[in-house]
Enzyme design. Structure first.
Site, PDB file in Angstrom:
ATOM      1  N   LYS A   1     -11.129 -20.493   3.302  1.00  0.00           N
ATOM      2  CA  LYS A   1     -10.261 -21.048   2.264  1.00  0.00           C
ATOM      3  C   LYS A   1      -9.198 -21.988   2.824  1.00  0.00           C
ATOM      4  CE  LYS A   1     -11.436 -20.459  -1.019  1.00  0.00           C
ATOM      5  NZ  LYS A   1     -12.640 -21.158  -1.579  1.00  0.00           N
TER       6      LYS A   1
ATOM      7  N   HIS B   1     -16.065 -20.607  10.444  1.00  0.00           N
ATOM      8  CA  HIS B   1     -14.843 -19.831  10.206  1.00  0.00           C
ATOM      9  C   HIS B   1     -14.510 -18.964  11.424  1.00  0.00           C
ATOM     10  CE1 HIS B   1     -14.664 -21.114   6.131  1.00  0.00           C
ATOM     11  NE2 HIS B   1     -15.596 -20.328   5.654  1.00  0.00           N
TER      12      HIS B   1
ATOM     13  N   SER C   1      -5.560 -18.768  -2.468  1.00  0.00           N
ATOM     14  CA  SER C   1      -6.924 -19.239  -2.707  1.00  0.00           C
ATOM     15  C   SER C   1      -7.951 -18.157  -2.382  1.00  0.00           C
ATOM     16  CB  SER C   1      -7.191 -20.491  -1.864  1.00  0.00           C
ATOM     17  OG  SER C   1      -8.507 -20.957  -2.062  1.00  0.00           O
TER      18      SER C   1
END
Length: 234
Positions: free
Chosen positions: A66, A127, A157
């Site tokens: 995010k 990530h 988010s």
């Protein structure tokens, strides 16, 4: 690029259906001290990833979940394609460039062997924390774009994302989610630990820190310029 979007959507629909059949406890697992989503990651995948051979002209967009990796990743991919069309059209194969799901840690264990056969320049997202990268990324000095976003915006988010993305456990309140975020009990672990880990790598010559906010501002300036120019032309 329609075939690429179709493949991306197919994968997302598949994991969404699988996530709907799982209990919250089944959706996460821990690997080497970090929490990951069960549906998209697994220990066998991480083991295979260790042998991945990065190239010096690879582009790796690294960002916590995010942080804007999908949006910024699309921009980076478009830039690579546009540049290749202009300067090295003979080397460009869009279908191969976009053949795999872009996140390094997501896919099947044979993914990395297929990627070895793809021509340069390859674009990939992740990530993962830098200490979990395949060693070849730093050894071969792949071009790493380290994406940072305001932690508050990441948290908000991620909270809303977790409520709508079935492969991740939902949280009833933001306070509950924030506690899990701070102690690393959400997918990809703690954002604070993620950033702290990057402190050891941020000065490497193949790493370029960028922020989500800066990119938004640059695009906003560009759009405003284009809008004002169009009015002048009229």
């Amino acid at each position: 690029m329609a075939h690429v979007r179709k493949k991306f959507i197919e994968i997302l629909e598949k994991v969404m259906k699988e996530g709907e059949q799982m209990t919250p406890d089944e959706k996460l697992f821990i690997h080497e001290g970090i929490v990951y989503p069960t549906i998209t990651c697994n220990p066998e995948q991480f083991k295979a990833l260790e042998a991945f051979q990065a190239r010096s002209d690879d582009v790796v967009l690294a960002g916590y979940c995010k942080s804007g990796t999908n949006w910024d990743g699309q921009i980076v991919t478009d830039l690579v394609i546009t540049s290749a069309k202009k300067y090295e059209p003979e080397k460009l194969d869009e279908k191969l460039l976009l053949a795999e799901f872009p996140y390094l840690e997501i896919g099947d264990t044979e993914k990395y062997k297929r990627m070895d056969t793809y021509p340069s320049r390859r674009v990939m997202f992740t990530h993962l924390r830098p200490d979990r990268f395949p060693p070849s990324i730093f050894k071969n000095k792949a071009k790493v774009l380290m994406l940072i976003r305001n932690p508050k915006d990441v948290a908000v988010s991620f909270f809303h994302f977790s409520k709508n993305f079935s492969p991740t456990p939902p949280y009833d309140t933001f306070e509950e989610f924030f506690r899990a975020l701070m102690i690393g009990k959400i997918p990809w672990g703690s954002y604070i630990e993620y950033l702290c880990t990057w402190n050891k790598y941020i000065d490497k010559e193949n790493v370029l820190p960028i922020t989500y906010e800066e990119i938004k501002e640059v695009l906003l300036i560009l759009f405003r310029y284009m809008d004002s120019y169009s009015h002048i032309q009229q």
